[in-house]
Design a protein around this motif. Structure first.
Motif, PDB file in Angstrom:
ATOM      1  N   ASP A 192       0.809  -1.225   0.000  1.00 15.19           N
ATOM      2  CA  ASP A 192       0.000   0.000   0.000  1.00 15.19           C
ATOM      3  C   ASP A 192       0.842   1.274   0.000  1.00 15.19           C
ATOM      4  O   ASP A 192       0.299   2.373  -0.126  1.00 15.19           O
ATOM      5  CB  ASP A 192      -0.934  -0.018   1.221  1.00 15.19           C
ATOM      6  N   ASN A 193       2.134   1.154   0.134  1.00 14.98           N
ATOM      7  CA  ASN A 193       3.034   2.312   0.201  1.00 14.98           C
ATOM      8  C   ASN A 193       2.601   3.315   1.266  1.00 14.98           C
ATOM      9  O   ASN A 193       2.690   4.524   1.070  1.00 14.98           O
ATOM     10  CB  ASN A 193       3.134   3.006  -1.161  1.00 14.98           C
ATOM     11  N   ALA A 194       2.111   2.810   2.384  1.00 12.09           N
ATOM     12  CA  ALA A 194       1.743   3.623   3.553  1.00 12.09           C
ATOM     13  C   ALA A 194       0.696   4.687   3.223  1.00 12.09           C
ATOM     14  O   ALA A 194       0.704   5.763   3.806  1.00 12.09           O
ATOM     15  CB  ALA A 194       2.991   4.241   4.174  1.00 12.09           C
ATOM     16  N   ARG A 195      -0.193   4.395   2.298  1.00 16.76           N
ATOM     17  CA  ARG A 195      -1.218   5.378   1.919  1.00 16.76           C
ATOM     18  C   ARG A 195      -2.443   5.339   2.827  1.00 16.76           C
ATOM     19  O   ARG A 195      -3.140   6.330   2.987  1.00 16.76           O
ATOM     20  CB  ARG A 195      -1.648   5.156   0.468  1.00 16.76           C
ATOM     21  N   THR A 196      -2.737   4.160   3.398  1.00 14.59           N
ATOM     22  CA  THR A 196      -3.919   3.998   4.243  1.00 14.59           C
ATOM     23  C   THR A 196      -3.471   3.676   5.659  1.00 14.59           C
ATOM     24  O   THR A 196      -2.577   2.845   5.849  1.00 14.59           O
ATOM     25  CB  THR A 196      -4.797   2.841   3.724  1.00 14.59           C
ATOM     26  N   LEU A 197      -4.067   4.319   6.637  1.00  7.49           N
ATOM     27  CA  LEU A 197      -3.763   4.003   8.036  1.00  7.49           C
ATOM     28  C   LEU A 197      -4.021   2.512   8.268  1.00  7.49           C
ATOM     29  O   LEU A 197      -5.105   2.014   7.966  1.00  7.49           O
ATOM     30  CB  LEU A 197      -4.650   4.849   8.950  1.00  7.49           C
ATOM     31  N   HIS A 198      -3.015   1.813   8.790  1.00  8.26           N
ATOM     32  CA  HIS A 198      -3.177   0.358   8.886  1.00  8.26           C
ATOM     33  C   HIS A 198      -4.279  -0.051   9.870  1.00  8.26           C
ATOM     34  O   HIS A 198      -4.773  -1.166   9.802  1.00  8.26           O
ATOM     35  CB  HIS A 198      -1.840  -0.338   9.190  1.00  8.26           C
ATOM     36  N   HIS A 199      -4.692   0.833  10.745  1.00  7.09           N
ATOM     37  CA  HIS A 199      -5.822   0.521  11.631  1.00  7.09           C
ATOM     38  C   HIS A 199      -7.146   0.477  10.871  1.00  7.09           C
ATOM     39  O   HIS A 199      -8.161   0.104  11.435  1.00  7.09           O
ATOM     40  CB  HIS A 199      -5.921   1.540  12.758  1.00  7.09           C
ATOM     41  N   HIS A 200      -7.117   0.830   9.604  1.00 12.69           N
ATOM     42  CA  HIS A 200      -8.339   0.784   8.791  1.00 12.69           C
ATOM     43  C   HIS A 200      -8.406  -0.465   7.922  1.00 12.69           C
ATOM     44  O   HIS A 200      -9.375  -0.667   7.213  1.00 12.69           O
ATOM     45  CB  HIS A 200      -8.456   2.037   7.918  1.00 12.69           C
ATOM     46  N   TYR A 201      -7.392  -1.308   7.962  1.00 13.50           N
ATOM     47  CA  TYR A 201      -7.428  -2.589   7.248  1.00 13.50           C
ATOM     48  C   TYR A 201      -8.325  -3.567   8.009  1.00 13.50           C
ATOM     49  O   TYR A 201      -8.583  -3.402   9.208  1.00 13.50           O
ATOM     50  CB  TYR A 201      -6.039  -3.191   7.125  1.00 13.50           C
ATOM     51  N   PHE A 202      -8.737  -4.631   7.308  1.00 11.94           N
ATOM     52  CA  PHE A 202      -9.706  -5.559   7.908  1.00 11.94           C
ATOM     53  C   PHE A 202      -9.202  -6.220   9.186  1.00 11.94           C
ATOM     54  O   PHE A 202      -9.991  -6.583  10.051  1.00 11.94           O
ATOM     55  CB  PHE A 202     -10.153  -6.620   6.889  1.00 11.94           C
ATOM     56  N   THR A 203      -7.880  -6.371   9.327  1.00 10.49           N
ATOM     57  CA  THR A 203      -7.364  -7.030  10.535  1.00 10.49           C
ATOM     58  C   THR A 203      -7.580  -6.185  11.793  1.00 10.49           C
ATOM     59  O   THR A 203      -7.459  -6.685  12.906  1.00 10.49           O
ATOM     60  CB  THR A 203      -5.860  -7.340  10.400  1.00 10.49           C
ATOM     61  N   HIS A 204      -7.891  -4.907  11.610  1.00 12.12           N
ATOM     62  CA  HIS A 204      -8.166  -4.032  12.746  1.00 12.12           C
ATOM     63  C   HIS A 204      -9.642  -3.651  12.836  1.00 12.12           C
ATOM     64  O   HIS A 204      -9.998  -2.742  13.594  1.00 12.12           O
ATOM     65  CB  HIS A 204      -7.317  -2.758  12.674  1.00 12.12           C
ATOM     66  N   LEU A 205     -10.491  -4.336  12.077  1.00 14.43           N
ATOM     67  CA  LEU A 205     -11.919  -4.017  12.115  1.00 14.43           C
ATOM     68  C   LEU A 205     -12.657  -4.995  13.035  1.00 14.43           C
ATOM     69  O   LEU A 205     -12.716  -6.197  12.749  1.00 14.43           O
ATOM     70  CB  LEU A 205     -12.527  -4.094  10.713  1.00 14.43           C
ATOM     71  N   PRO A 206     -13.234  -4.501  14.135  1.00 13.03           N
ATOM     72  CA  PRO A 206     -13.999  -5.390  15.021  1.00 13.03           C
ATOM     73  C   PRO A 206     -15.119  -6.129  14.287  1.00 13.03           C
ATOM     74  O   PRO A 206     -15.414  -7.284  14.621  1.00 13.03           O
ATOM     75  CB  PRO A 206     -14.564  -4.430  16.075  1.00 13.03           C
ATOM     76  N   ALA A 207     -15.729  -5.493  13.296  1.00 14.31           N
ATOM     77  CA  ALA A 207     -16.808  -6.148  12.547  1.00 14.31           C
ATOM     78  C   ALA A 207     -16.294  -7.403  11.839  1.00 14.31           C
ATOM     79  O   ALA A 207     -16.995  -8.418  11.767  1.00 14.31           O
ATOM     80  CB  ALA A 207     -17.413  -5.177  11.535  1.00 14.31           C
ATOM     81  N   PHE A 208     -15.066  -7.341  11.335  1.00 15.47           N
ATOM     82  CA  PHE A 208     -14.472  -8.523  10.693  1.00 15.47           C
ATOM     83  C   PHE A 208     -14.340  -9.659  11.709  1.00 15.47           C
ATOM     84  O   PHE A 208     -14.720 -10.805  11.439  1.00 15.47           O
ATOM     85  CB  PHE A 208     -13.103  -8.179  10.093  1.00 15.47           C
ATOM     86  N   TRP A 209     -13.827  -9.335  12.887  1.00 18.13           N
ATOM     87  CA  TRP A 209     -13.605 -10.372  13.906  1.00 18.13           C
ATOM     88  C   TRP A 209     -14.917 -10.894  14.463  1.00 18.13           C
ATOM     89  O   TRP A 209     -15.012 -12.062  14.846  1.00 18.13           O
ATOM     90  CB  TRP A 209     -12.674  -9.850  15.006  1.00 18.13           C
ATOM     91  N   LEU A 210     -15.933 -10.033  14.481  1.00 15.91           N
ATOM     92  CA  LEU A 210     -17.266 -10.500  14.879  1.00 15.91           C
ATOM     93  C   LEU A 210     -17.758 -11.547  13.874  1.00 15.91           C
ATOM     94  O   LEU A 210     -18.282 -12.592  14.262  1.00 15.91           O
ATOM     95  CB  LEU A 210     -18.238  -9.324  14.959  1.00 15.91           C
ATOM     96  N   CYS A 211     -17.571 -11.281  12.598  1.00 17.29           N
ATOM     97  CA  CYS A 211     -17.967 -12.248  11.558  1.00 17.29           C
ATOM     98  C   CYS A 211     -17.186 -13.553  11.706  1.00 17.29           C
ATOM     99  O   CYS A 211     -17.756 -14.639  11.580  1.00 17.29           O
ATOM    100  CB  CYS A 211     -17.752 -11.664  10.169  1.00 17.29           C
ATOM    101  N   VAL A 212     -15.886 -13.441  11.969  1.00 17.77           N
ATOM    102  CA  VAL A 212     -15.069 -14.645  12.166  1.00 17.77           C
ATOM    103  C   VAL A 212     -15.610 -15.451  13.343  1.00 17.77           C
ATOM    104  O   VAL A 212     -15.750 -16.677  13.258  1.00 17.77           O
ATOM    105  CB  VAL A 212     -13.581 -14.272  12.397  1.00 17.77           C
ATOM    106  N   SER A 213     -15.952 -14.761  14.428  1.00 21.21           N
ATOM    107  CA  SER A 213     -16.444 -15.478  15.613  1.00 21.21           C
ATOM    108  C   SER A 213     -17.801 -16.126  15.347  1.00 21.21           C
ATOM    109  O   SER A 213     -18.132 -17.153  15.930  1.00 21.21           O
ATOM    110  CB  SER A 213     -16.520 -14.541  16.813  1.00 21.21           C
ATOM    111  N   LEU A 214     -18.579 -15.544  14.432  1.00 20.52           N
ATOM    112  CA  LEU A 214     -19.895 -16.105  14.126  1.00 20.52           C
ATOM    113  C   LEU A 214     -19.808 -17.304  13.192  1.00 20.52           C
ATOM    114  O   LEU A 214     -20.812 -17.976  12.955  1.00 20.52           O
ATOM    115  CB  LEU A 214     -20.798 -15.027  13.512  1.00 20.52           C
TER     116      LEU A 214
END
Ligand SMILES: [Zn+2]
Length: 139
Positions: free
Chosen positions: A31-53
């Protein structure tokens, strides 16, 4: 070779605690540091909620997910996490760390919130050493 369950749980906890930050590789290498990495899916609680479901609910998986959520909570202190995404794109952060140094890392290292991180490291080292001492007594 059979791995003891406690070692597997420790591995799950350690893996889950660092897994969200593996996105830093993508951040720098792709990504050449263009997007704050806290905005990737690995930092999205909604993603982890889906994984847990998904229903993969072994003890090891639960420990991994608790460690991931702990990571996200700690990232919320000074870095910010999109806790409400996809309902809102607002960055939830407890403490604003002002940019007072030319290299962004120093902004966090010299901020009082870094003491919380150091306290966690000391607590982890204490627990680790207590376990080592306990094993010595038992053997
Ligand atoms: Zn993180």
């Amino acid at each position: 070779m059979r791995i003891k369950r406690s070692k597997l749980w420790w591995a799950a906890a350690l893996g889950g605690s660092v897994f969200p930050d593996l996105d830093v590789l993508y951040f720098y290498l792709v990504d050449n540091a263009r997007t704050l990495h806290h905005h990737y899916f690995t930092h999205l609680p909604a993603f982890w909620l889906c994984v847990s479901l998904l229903g993969v609910w072994s003890s090891t998986t639960r420990i991994f997910l608790v460690a991931v959520v702990s990571h996200l909570v700690l990232d919320t202190i000074a870095g910010g996490v999109l806790w409400l995404w996809p309902l809102s794109y607002s960055n939830v952060v407890f403490v604003d760390v002002p940019a007072t140094h030319s290299w962004w890392v120093w902004n966090f290292v010299f901020h009082w919130t870094f003491l919380l991180e150091l306290a966690l490291w000391v607590a982890a080292a204490y627990v680790w050493q207590a376990n080592v001492n306990r094993r010595r007594v038992l053997s």
